[in-house]
Write an enzyme that holds these catalytic residues in place. Structure first.
Site: not given
Ligand code: NAI
Length: 313
Positions: A152, A165, A169
């Site tokens: 991130s 967090y 990261k």
């Molecule tokens: P989100 O919450 O929309 O989706 C994350 C998915 O990961 C969910 O479907 C959830 O069920 C799954 N998940 C959570 N724990 C899990 C586990 N133990 N095993 C398997 N699956 C699991 O989140 P988003 O925004 O799509 O984030 C995805 C990645 O991108 C994360 O690593 C986040 O830190 C990173 N990120 C997100 C940003 C944002 O602003 N949305 C910005 C920068 C990075």
């Protein structure tokens, strides 16, 4: 020098994604799903692994190329191994692993329940370590493969209100660089992705700062396709973050603090709409018992929402 590197990269032939087997953790929604859609549209064969396996299977069924939606908990090495084995049995040898699954806990550092801190580290950091240890040996044997770890912008700057967090990261960025150095000459590529705050459930109730737009998940999908076709270590989304973050890192701390205040990055995780965030907080904490957090007297707590998250609603 930088221009020469950029020119060399733009002259690199693109490696087509057609037929490549791509496994994406946390791919049922958000950025993981957008990346799955983007690579599937380029002809990749995709496996989505997610805690929410029903949603993952439903989304996989909509993708072209016989995509698989599988059960996965990245905190459990046996579950991770099953996910990768099933992917290979169904789709063929793994070409790409995207370690994307992650949660974001928004809380003042001193108020964050210990169990939630451990869960966040377990998913965001240990999940990435486990994924690499399971996927890389096969890639090394085949002398081809690519791992993309989703960090991130919080892996490059420090944001108040999400300290753990930020720690996970930053750790993923350092880990990725170090493992990449170990992989030199093996034929296995490693990239680390730095999206800005993006329009997914994880960012609900947050705003990106003064004059900063939320990143759309599709932009992250496009950036992944580009990096898989022309591998590089760092993937910034949007790409202009690369220069901005380098500039920021070169400033003395006082100037960085002033920039944080000017762009209101110091408020991204401290001025949050807790009501808008409640459903996400409940999902991310997975119904964890909140012994540390007494229920607030005036309102009934949402199941699984921490005291830190419900405060000031
Ligand atoms: P989100 O919450 O929309 O989706 C994350 C998915 O990961 C969910 O479907 C959830 O069920 C799954 N998940 C959570 N724990 C899990 C586990 N133990 N095993 C398997 N699956 C699991 O989140 P988003 O925004 O799509 O984030 C995805 C990645 O991108 C994360 O690593 C986040 O830190 C990173 N990120 C997100 C940003 C944002 O602003 N949305 C910005 C920068 C990075």
């Amino acid at each position: 020098m930088t221009m020469a590197i950029l020119r060399r990269r733009s002259q690199q032939p693109r490696r087509p994604l057609t037929g490549r087997v791509v496994a994406i953790t946390g791919g049922a929604r958000g950025l993981g799903l957008a990346m799955a859609q983007a690579v599937a549209a380029r002809g990749a064969r995709v496996a989505i692994g997610d805690l929410d396996s029903e949603l993952g299977a439903a989304e996989a069924a909509k993708l072209p190329g016989g995509a698989a939606g599988l059960e996965l908990d990245v905190t459990d090495p046996d579950s991770f191994k099953r996910f990768l084995d099933t992917t290979e049995n169904r789709l063929g040898p793994l070409d790409v692993l995207v370690n994307n699954a992650g949660i974001m806990v928004v809380s003042p550092f001193l108020e964050e329940p210990e169990a939630l801190t451990r869960r966040e580290i377990d998913i965001n950091l240990h999940g990435v370590i486990t994924g690499m240890r399971l996927a890389i040996p096969g890639m090394q044997r085949r002398r081809t493969g690519h791992v993309v770890n989703v960090a991130s912008v919080a892996g490059k700057i420090a944001v108040a209100g999400e300290a753990v967090y930020v720690a996970t990261k930053h750790a993923v960025v350092g880990l990725s660089e170090a493992v990449r150095a170990e992989l030199r000459g093996t034929g296995v590529e490693l990239s680390v992705m730095m999206p800005g705050l993006a329009n997914t459930e994880l960012a609900s109730g947050m705003s990106a700062g003064r004059g900063v737009k939320l990143v759309e998940p599709g932009e992250v999908g496009t950036a992944l396709v580009d990096a898989l076709e022309r591998p590089r270590l760092e993937i910034y989304v949007p790409s202009k973050l690369n220069g901005l973050l380098r500039f920021n890192a070169a400033l003395p701390q006082g100037a960085r603090d002033a920039m944080n205040r000017f762009f209101q990055t110091d408020q991204v995780a401290t001025k949050v709409d807790k009501t808008a965030r409640a459903a996400y907080a409940a999902r991310a904490s997975a119904g964890m018992p909140l012994a540390e957090a007494p229920a607030p007297p005036s309102s009934a707590p949402v199941a699984g929402v921490t005291e830190a998250e419900v405060q000031s609603r």
